[in-house]
Design an enzyme around this catalytic site. Structure first.
Site, mmCIF file in Angstrom:
data_model
loop_
_atom_site.group_PDB
_atom_site.id
_atom_site.type_symbol
_atom_site.label_atom_id
_atom_site.label_comp_id
_atom_site.label_asym_id
_atom_site.label_seq_id
_atom_site.Cartn_x
_atom_site.Cartn_y
_atom_site.Cartn_z
ATOM 1 N NE ARG A 159 -3.633 -2.207 2.692
ATOM 2 C CZ ARG A 159 -3.390 -3.367 3.283
ATOM 3 N NH1 ARG A 159 -2.216 -3.569 3.862
ATOM 4 N NH2 ARG A 159 -4.301 -4.323 3.321
ATOM 5 C CE LYS A 183 -6.379 -0.580 4.475
ATOM 6 N NZ LYS A 183 -7.595 -0.693 3.628
ATOM 7 C CG HIS A 255 -5.035 1.612 -5.208
ATOM 8 N ND1 HIS A 255 -4.624 0.975 -4.049
ATOM 9 C CD2 HIS A 255 -6.252 1.094 -5.502
ATOM 10 C CE1 HIS A 255 -5.557 0.124 -3.658
ATOM 11 N NE2 HIS A 255 -6.554 0.176 -4.521
ATOM 12 N NE ARG A 258 -2.814 -2.671 -2.294
ATOM 13 C CZ ARG A 258 -2.515 -3.556 -1.350
ATOM 14 N NH1 ARG A 258 -1.257 -3.890 -1.129
ATOM 15 N NH2 ARG A 258 -3.454 -4.131 -0.626
ATOM 16 C CG HIS A 281 -6.341 -8.045 0.175
ATOM 17 N ND1 HIS A 281 -6.479 -8.371 -1.167
ATOM 18 C CD2 HIS A 281 -6.127 -6.703 0.202
ATOM 19 C CE1 HIS A 281 -6.356 -7.278 -1.899
ATOM 20 N NE2 HIS A 281 -6.142 -6.254 -1.095
ATOM 21 C CE1 TYR A 290 -5.653 -6.052 -7.915
ATOM 22 C CE2 TYR A 290 -6.130 -7.201 -5.886
ATOM 23 C CZ TYR A 290 -5.722 -6.069 -6.545
ATOM 24 O OH TYR A 290 -5.398 -4.945 -5.835
#
Length: 312
Positions: A159, A183, A255, A258, A281, A290
């Site tokens: 990220r 995260k 992004h 990414r 994730h 994806y």
């Protein structure tokens, strides 16, 4: 929601927390989705142990009637698929009524895609002039920094917030892996390619050679509130470079790179679960966006045959 269904949901959530390390927010989302589903079952005189495929279809139709977006309805279906798979695995049910159901069609969430050729073109452009002693030092440093940022981003899929805040200590010695805190303060390891290592080493060597190295904690230091390069500055520099490389700058961003990292891995045969781990994730459903890079047969294979293909 009937008390028995509530207990089944609690058991399912306990499994997600214990076996998959699901985060609190993820568990709360599952709980809301499943409570809505079992409330619908109760209103139909059914429960989680006797509801069949027809009642699940009726529930999906009800979601549509309520105006729920296709992406939200797909997440609900994913949650109840996992729930019913859990009940079947735990011998609470003799069947899995959700196994053969198709989810609602969702729009493409990734309209902006860079090809491998586009990425190569961009990486080549930002390297131009880095080693040219006739070029002003600040320009060479800016180019070397951007090259290091882009090589790292495309090699790791970080990220942008993780990328700009990389500590310098992460590159002490010849590291083959980066330890990233993402995260939810979850840690993961991502491989560091030789190309990315060399780009970082060249950037640091140039800082030292031109006596512009402020030292300190951060790999990409800046005169900012955080002490490291603001993500907006990186995004701005990237768009300028994309334009100079002849690419549509409006379709290039950190992004999007990414996305390119994940898409190109899948194109070359990477397992969806591996890509999920690399991207950080919490749920594989996030990574499944994806699968737009795969053909219909490959998409069906991931959805139907992958052990975690229905994770939401």
């Amino acid at each position: 929601m009937a008390g028995h269904d509530a207990r089944l949901i609690d058991r399912f959530l306990d499994m997600l927390a214990a076996e998959r390390g699901a985060a609190r927010n993820t568990l709360a989302a599952y709980a809301r989705d499943l409570e809505d589903y079992t409330s619908f079952l109760a209103a139909s005189g059914r429960n989680a142990l006797d509801g069949d495929a027809s009642v699940i279809r009726a529930y999906l139709a009800d979601l549509h009637a309520r105006g729920l977006k296709a992406s939200s309805a797909a997440r609900r279906l994913s949650a109840l698929r996992q729930f019913h798979r859990f009940l079947f695995a735990e011998n609470d049910r003799a069947d899995n009524p959700a196994a053969a159901l198709e989810g609602p069609k969702r729009g493409r969430p990734l309209p902006k895609v860079m090809s491998v050729a586009d990425v190569d073109r961009l990486l080549a452009l930002v390297q131009e002039g880095i080693d040219d002693p006739a070029r002003p030092g600040p320009e060479r440093i800016a180019a070397a920094r951007l090259s290091a940022l882009l090589e790292l981003l495309y090699a790791t899929g970080l990220r942008v917030s993780e990328l700009v805040a990389l500590p310098r200590a992460a590159f002490a010695g010849k590291r083959e892996m980066l330890a990233i805190t993402g995260k939810g303060n979850k840690e993961r390891l991502v491989p560091l390619s030789e190309t990315a290592r060399k780009a970082v080493a060249r950037y640091l060597a140039l800082l030292a050679a031109l006596k512009r190295d402020p030292g300190g904690r951060w790999l990409f230091p800046a005169d900012s509130e955080t002490g490291y390069l603001p993500r907006q500055v990186f995004a701005r520099d990237l768009k300028r470079a994309a334009g100079a490389a002849g690419l549509d700058a409006g379709k290039v961003s950190p992004h999007v790179l990414r996305h390119a990292f994940a898409s190109h891995l899948l194109q070359n045969g990477a397992d969806l679960r591996v890509v999920q781990q690399l991207l950080g994730h919490a749920d594989i459903a996030t990574t499944q966006i994806y699968t737009h890079v795969l053909d219909e047969r490959a998409s069906a294979m991931v959805r139907d045959l992958h052990p975690l293909g229905d994770d939401g």
